[in-house]
Design an enzyme around this catalytic site. Structure first.
Site, PDB file in Angstrom:
ATOM      1  N   HIS A  19     -16.018 -17.831  20.691  1.00 24.86           N
ATOM      2  CA  HIS A  19     -17.023 -16.986  20.032  1.00 24.86           C
ATOM      3  C   HIS A  19     -17.983 -17.857  19.213  1.00 24.86           C
ATOM      4  O   HIS A  19     -19.195 -17.679  19.270  1.00 24.86           O
ATOM      5  CB  HIS A  19     -16.353 -16.003  19.060  1.00 24.86           C
ATOM      6  N   LYS A  43      -8.838  -0.126  20.489  1.00 24.09           N
ATOM      7  CA  LYS A  43      -7.773  -1.119  20.322  1.00 24.09           C
ATOM      8  C   LYS A  43      -7.260  -1.101  18.879  1.00 24.09           C
ATOM      9  O   LYS A  43      -8.039  -0.886  17.950  1.00 24.09           O
ATOM     10  CB  LYS A  43      -8.314  -2.539  20.602  1.00 24.09           C
ATOM     11  N   ARG A  92     -17.029 -15.639  30.450  1.00 25.59           N
ATOM     12  CA  ARG A  92     -16.029 -16.682  30.680  1.00 25.59           C
ATOM     13  C   ARG A  92     -15.803 -16.941  32.164  1.00 25.59           C
ATOM     14  O   ARG A  92     -15.852 -18.039  32.632  1.00 25.59           O
ATOM     15  CB  ARG A  92     -14.697 -16.307  30.026  1.00 25.59           C
ATOM     16  N   SER A 130      -9.202 -13.639  22.044  1.00 25.34           N
ATOM     17  CA  SER A 130      -8.536 -13.254  20.788  1.00 25.34           C
ATOM     18  C   SER A 130      -7.093 -12.855  21.070  1.00 25.34           C
ATOM     19  O   SER A 130      -6.196 -13.144  20.279  1.00 25.34           O
ATOM     20  CB  SER A 130      -9.278 -12.091  20.133  1.00 25.34           C
TER      21      SER A 130
HETATM   22  O1  PNS Z   1     -14.813  -8.036  21.919  1.00 20.17           O
HETATM   23  P1  PNS Z   1     -14.833  -6.783  22.770  1.00 20.17           P
HETATM   24  O2  PNS Z   1     -13.716  -5.843  22.336  1.00 20.17           O
HETATM   25  O3  PNS Z   1     -14.798  -7.088  24.230  1.00 20.17           O
HETATM   26  O4  PNS Z   1     -16.243  -6.050  22.454  1.00 20.17           O
HETATM   27  C1  PNS Z   1     -16.582  -4.846  23.084  1.00 20.17           C
HETATM   28  C2  PNS Z   1     -17.895  -4.268  22.514  1.00 20.17           C
HETATM   29  C3  PNS Z   1     -17.816  -4.096  21.004  1.00 20.17           C
HETATM   30  C4  PNS Z   1     -19.028  -5.212  22.829  1.00 20.17           C
HETATM   31  C5  PNS Z   1     -18.146  -2.905  23.225  1.00 20.17           C
HETATM   32  O5  PNS Z   1     -16.974  -2.144  23.162  1.00 20.17           O
HETATM   33  C6  PNS Z   1     -19.283  -2.098  22.616  1.00 20.17           C
HETATM   34  O6  PNS Z   1     -20.427  -2.477  22.713  1.00 20.17           O
HETATM   35  N1  PNS Z   1     -18.938  -0.966  21.984  1.00 20.17           N
HETATM   36  C7  PNS Z   1     -19.878  -0.093  21.337  1.00 20.17           C
HETATM   37  C8  PNS Z   1     -19.966   1.262  22.044  1.00 20.17           C
HETATM   38  C9  PNS Z   1     -21.096   1.313  23.043  1.00 20.17           C
HETATM   39  O7  PNS Z   1     -22.240   1.027  22.736  1.00 20.17           O
HETATM   40  N2  PNS Z   1     -20.798   1.710  24.296  1.00 20.17           N
HETATM   41  C10 PNS Z   1     -21.779   1.908  25.337  1.00 20.17           C
HETATM   42  C11 PNS Z   1     -22.020   0.671  26.154  1.00 20.17           C
HETATM   43  S1  PNS Z   1     -20.842   0.568  27.426  1.00 20.17           S
END
Ligand code: PNS
Length: 163
Positions: A19, A43, A92, A130
């Site tokens: 990150h 989560k 990745r 993570s």
């Molecule tokens: O580190 P992560 O858990 O892979 O991050 C996921 C994240 C936060 C990027 C994703 O879950 C997100 O953008 N959530 C916000 C909700 C949203 O906007 N959803 C619509 C797009 S699919």
């Protein structure tokens, strides 16, 4: 000229060196990079939002144009709120691609004015996540090279208290 503002979203539970690598590289491209921690994820996190924020702030100390925030709800709404026009994601491997591609398309459908930009993870961090960090910490193995040095002790302490 208008400032280019980007959002780098995630759970960051906790921030890894992978990150941090993306944050550093994005900070060289954009005027401001908002590192945005999702607070209402499905989560169950190991670290509270405040702890995760603190970890990222300490890890990015000295990078002037990085701002650490949390958000709930839709990412595009947060991006709009902070005047960001780009969502930065780290890629990745192929295994990341399908989900990230789906999210990028959904975010574009939600707001056409916001672009998703993928930065390929540096090879040396391509296996990091993570979840893997937490697994290693729970088994009391070394976190050297996996997370920023300044947060290693905090992670070990928390992981041991949960054992
Ligand atoms: O580190 P992560 O858990 O892979 O991050 C996921 C994240 C936060 C990027 C994703 O879950 C997100 O953008 N959530 C916000 C909700 C949203 O906007 N959803 C619509 C797009 S699919």
């Amino acid at each position: 000229m208008s400032k280019k503002i980007a959002v780098y979203p995630g759970s960051f539970d906790p921030i890894t060196k992978g990150h941090l690598d993306i944050i550093k590289r994005a900070s060289g491209i954009f005027d401001t990079v908002y590192v945005a921690i999702l607070t209402n994820s499905a989560k169950t996190p190991m670290f509270s939002v405040d702890e995760r924020k603190d970890f990222i702030k300490r890890s990015t100390e000295g990078i002037e144009n990085v701002v650490v925030e949390s958000f709930s709800g839709l990412l595009v709404d947060f991006a709009k709120k902070v005047n960001a026009t780009v969502i930065v994601k780290g890629l990745r491997a192929m295994s990341d691609f399908e989900y990230e591609f789906q999210m990028a398309l959904m975010n574009r459908k939600l707001d056409k004015s916001i672009e998703t930009m993928f930065l390929t993870t540096s090879g040396k961090y391509s296996y990091l996540s993570s979840s893997i960090v937490k697994e290693v910490a729970r088994h009391s193995a070394s976190l050297d090279g996996l997370v920023p040095d300044c947060i290693i002790n905090d992670i070990i302490k928390k992981a041991n208290s949960k054992n």
